[in-house]
Design an enzyme around this catalytic site. Structure first.
Site, short mmCIF file in Angstrom:
data_model
loop_
_atom_site.label_atom_id
_atom_site.label_comp_id
_atom_site.label_asym_id
_atom_site.label_seq_id
_atom_site.Cartn_x
_atom_site.Cartn_y
_atom_site.Cartn_z
N ASP A 4 -6.90 -0.40 -3.90
CA ASP A 4 -6.83 -1.71 -3.27
C ASP A 4 -5.35 -2.04 -3.07
O ASP A 4 -4.45 -1.28 -3.47
CB ASP A 4 -7.56 -2.76 -4.11
C1 BGC Z 1 -8.71 -6.98 -1.14
C2 BGC Z 1 -9.44 -5.88 -0.44
C3 BGC Z 1 -8.96 -5.80 0.99
C4 BGC Z 1 -7.48 -5.53 0.98
C5 BGC Z 1 -6.86 -5.33 2.35
C6 BGC Z 1 -7.22 -6.83 -1.00
O1 BGC Z 1 -6.54 -7.92 -1.52
O2 BGC Z 1 -9.09 -7.01 -2.49
O3 BGC Z 1 -10.81 -6.09 -0.50
O4 BGC Z 1 -9.66 -4.81 1.68
O5 BGC Z 1 -6.82 -6.61 0.34
O6 BGC Z 1 -6.82 -6.49 3.08
#
Ligand code: BGC
Length: 738
Positions: free
Chosen positions: A279
């Site tokens: 993530d």
């Molecule tokens: C979130 C993810 C997301 C990523 C990209 C993160 O903060 O937890 O679910 O896909 O950001 O935007």
């Protein structure tokens, strides 16, 4: 669930044979020799720096020029948040100009909106209609793919039973069977619409302690396998090409550094062959978790655990080369990560279509029709005393109270920034255009702002209510307090909304409360003042129109809660499928209860009223016994629409294992079907359950199918009272973890 009889189990337990999980099939990702051969040829030509480029996922740069140069040098293999077609072309052209010409994967959080907004995922789950969810998701994917994006960071399939966690907006609620159906439907939809998927967040992100985002989760192995893994399995079975790892710790270890979860479980046991992305900056955050002293150590731990791709952590690009040169990370581990990325890129056909695929936009009218249908079917009617709803022409004067009625923002959450989206009809205009001859509508804003924070002209709103026959008050869960980083400690109506609702009681008129929320709220304080409550969610582009249709009876609500609505925050976590206790709640002090609150939720999982009336009868269980080894049982129930109005109903089937070696939940959803019933019509719905559907997992994560008596309940909610029973016979069956 896929099972087969294993001729030779490693350990023979009770009985003649034992069952093992069959390897799941990943359509596009199965071992395809031509792809593997192409991957190996390409890999053999790559420098270490080029390999590191392929596991480097970065956000669109601003300006993009410097970044295009990095792509040309092969330093970036995947991108996020590039949504403008011209830019997508420029980036892909730069990738083609790199020494090996490897195309980019272009990722985006295309959740339920690109241009036209569908209801958010929790609302989609409230439809209990996987076919509709698949179609709506396909439309979102088509709109996204039309702009050159080819990968979505979705679906989020994290199970959660804690509405304090703002991210429940993006999941499918508290139940593994419903969540699995939604996970599979959404993966199919995205893929059919032209996007590869990243099912997330593997695993346990939805169980943060105290509902606080990013907080650690404690999940026993049995629960992990019974509850949290099934939606991931379903998404992988549906072909999800990639997986995103969770930010948080599970049982004390940050998932992004947990080899047992990311490699032993995900790859070893679940057979996943695609790539795992971290993530956002999760590798860097291993330092905050206190498991890495610096970014170099975080890099090492993440890659060795099974994080193939570094999202925005700049960890692999800065440290991997030195870690490999220093002998701390084997080059073979990087090679394997690169293989997985390349395999996905080949599987997506990126090498075979040098120009980015930009299929035409789907027709706006078709997408809007799906958005309307999804919004309609997601509406949940919590209460409807004295048939206050629908408003009929006999209701001459309607008061609409609450500034949100003027709001034309589609409330779509997490759409691409900077793109203009089609207008959303306001609730006021949708209601006004539906007034019958002789009916009138008077509106009072009631608040000083559009989000219900500041008190407005309360006295004026009460006067408006006094002049009406029925009052419709619109409350919203603020304007932006759902999603990532929006955990709440209080779950009542925000700001000045409860105050206005309470004041309106002075008018003495029947009050309909419409709540636009993206999570379960504790609405106990609203109850004394309301005759009817309709949950409208964040309904997307067509959401307000659908609410107006429901208020005037053009459609009949058919949504059911995918998560329990608690009475108070003190009850949380709360779900319908808890374990029985030694002392079930009762009037006695020494029972499992609160001294100051009921133990039941205000509105339970599966609940949702209709303007029609449904009766359930004839619960027929074909064969009163089935075998643990291979049995199947058929359970039929007859549902009748005893009203004058055609409507949809979600027929739900629950079981309880009454006696087993472990305490088993008081109820578990096992099957459901949404059916359409004309006025006066009746239908028999038949469900088939396999013995494997009745198993549970032990502390080693093994599936246990244990003989014993089962209760069955069928009806329109998790409190269904129509019941029967059957027995599971034969030997205890235990499937070895694989
Ligand atoms: C979130 C993810 C997301 C990523 C990209 C993160 O903060 O937890 O679910 O896909 O950001 O935007």
């Amino acid at each position: 669930m896929p099972f087969s009889l294993a001729p030779a189990c490693r350990r023979v337990l009770v009985g003649a044979g034992c069952f093992v999980f069959t390897t799941m099939s990943l359509p596009a990702m199965a071992d395809l020799p031509p792809i593997d051969a192409r991957v190996e040829t390409l890999l053999s030509r790559m420098t270490t720096a080029e390999k590191i480029g392929q596991v480097n996922l970065v956000s669109r740069g601003d300006p993009i020029d410097g970044q295009l140069e990095r792509v040309r040098k092969g330093e970036i293999g995947l991108m996020l948040n590039v949504v403008e077609p011209g830019e997508v072309r420029a980036y892909q052209a730069a990738a083609r100009q790199s020494r090996l010409g490897i195309p980019l994967v272009m990722g985006l959080d295309a959740i339920t909106v690109f241009r036209i907004a569908m209801p958010h995922p929790l609302a989609l789950a409230a439809t209990w209609n996987p076919g509709l969810v698949e179609a709506a998701t396909r439309a979102v994917a088509q709109e996204t793919a039309a702009n050159g994006v080819n990968w979505t960071f979705a679906p989020m399939v994290d199970l959660s039973r804690d509405p304090r966690w703002g991210r429940v907006v993006e999941g499918a609620g508290e139940d593994p069977v419903l969540a699995s159906a939604m996970a599979a439907a959404r993966v199919r939809g995205y893929r059919a619409g032209g996007l590869a998927t990243a099912v997330k967040h593997f695993v346990g992100y939805g169980a943060p302690e105290a509902g606080r985002d990013y907080n650690g989760a404690a999940i026993p192995a049995s629960e992990l396998h019974d509850r949290y893994l099934p939606p991931f399995r379903a998404a992988l079975d549906a072909g999800s090409e990639t997986v995103m790892a969770a930010f948080n710790t599970v049982n004390g270890v940050p998932v992004s550094a947990d080899r047992r979860l990311l490699t032993d479980l995900l790859r070893g046991r679940l057979g996943f062959k695609g790539f795992v992305t971290s993530d956002y900056n999760a590798i860097g955050e291993l330092i905050n978790h206190g498991v890495a002293a610096d970014l170099a150590e975080a890099t090492r731990k993440a890659l060795l655990a099974g994080i193939d791709v570094d999202m925005e952590g700049a960890a692999y690009e800065r440290h991997l080369e030195a870690e490999i040169a220093g002998g701390r990370v084997p080059i073979a581990t990087l090679d394997e990560a690169v293989r997985r990325v390349l395999r996905v890129k080949f599987g997506m056909g990126l090498f075979d279509r040098p120009q980015p695929q930009m299929p035409p936009q789907p027709a706006e009218a078709e997408v809007r029709a799906l958005a309307r249908d999804a919004a309609r079917q997601s509406l949940v009617l919590l209460k409807n005393e004295r048939e206050t709803l629908p408003l009929t022409p006999a209701t001459r004067r309607i008061a609409v109270i609450g500034a949100w009625a003027e709001n034309d923002y589609d409330q779509s959450w997490w759409g691409p920034a900077g793109l203009t989206r089609p207008a959303t009809e306001t609730l006021l205009s949708a209601l006004r255009s539906r007034l019958a001859t002789g009916q009138s509508l008077e509106y009072a804003r009631g608040f000083g702002d559009g989000c219900g924070y500041e008190q407005g002209d309360v006295a004026g709103a009460v006067e408006t209510a006094r002049r009406a026959d029925v009052v419709v008050m619109i409350a919203a869960e603020d304007c932006d307090i759902s999603g990532e980083g929006t955990s709440r400690a209080y779950l009542g109506l925000t700001g000045a909304q409860q105050g206005l609702l309470t004041a309106l009681a002075a008018a003495g008129k029947p009050l309909v409360l419409v709540v636009a929320t993206a999570r379960p709220l504790a609405l106990t304080a609203t109850e004394p003042f309301t005759a009817a409550t309709l949950i409208g969610w964040y309904g997307g582009t067509e959401g307000r129109t659908a609410i107006a249709e429901a208020l005037v009876g053009e459609i009949t609500p058919s949504g059911k809660l995918p998560m329990s609505f608690p009475r108070s925050v003190g009850q949380i976590p709360i779900s319908y499928d808890g374990l029985p206790t030694s002392r079930p709640p009762g009037n006695d002090r020494y029972t499992s209860r609160y001294i100051d609150e009921a133990t039941t939720p205000l509105y339970p999982f599966g609940h949702g009223l209709s303007y029609a009336r449904f009766d359930y009868a004839n619960l027929v269980i074909k064969g009163s016994e089935m075998s643990t080894q291979s049995g199947q049982i058929e359970i039929a129930v007859t549902v009748s629409n005893t009203s004058q109005r055609a409507a949809d109903e979600v027929v739900q089937l629950y079981v309880r294992q009454k006696v087993a070696s472990r305490s088993r939940p008081v109820r578990q959803l096992k099957a459901f079907e949404k059916v359409r019933l004309e006025a006066g019509a009746r239908r028999t719905v038949t469900f088939k359950l396999n013995s494997s559907d009745l198993g549970y997992h032990d502390d080693e994560g093994r599936l246990v199918i244990e003989p014993g008596p089962f209760d069955v309940f069928a009806g329109g909610s998790s409190t269904a009272s129509l019941s029967g029973g059957f027995g599971l016979t034969g030997p205890l069956v235990i499937a070895e973890p694989r």
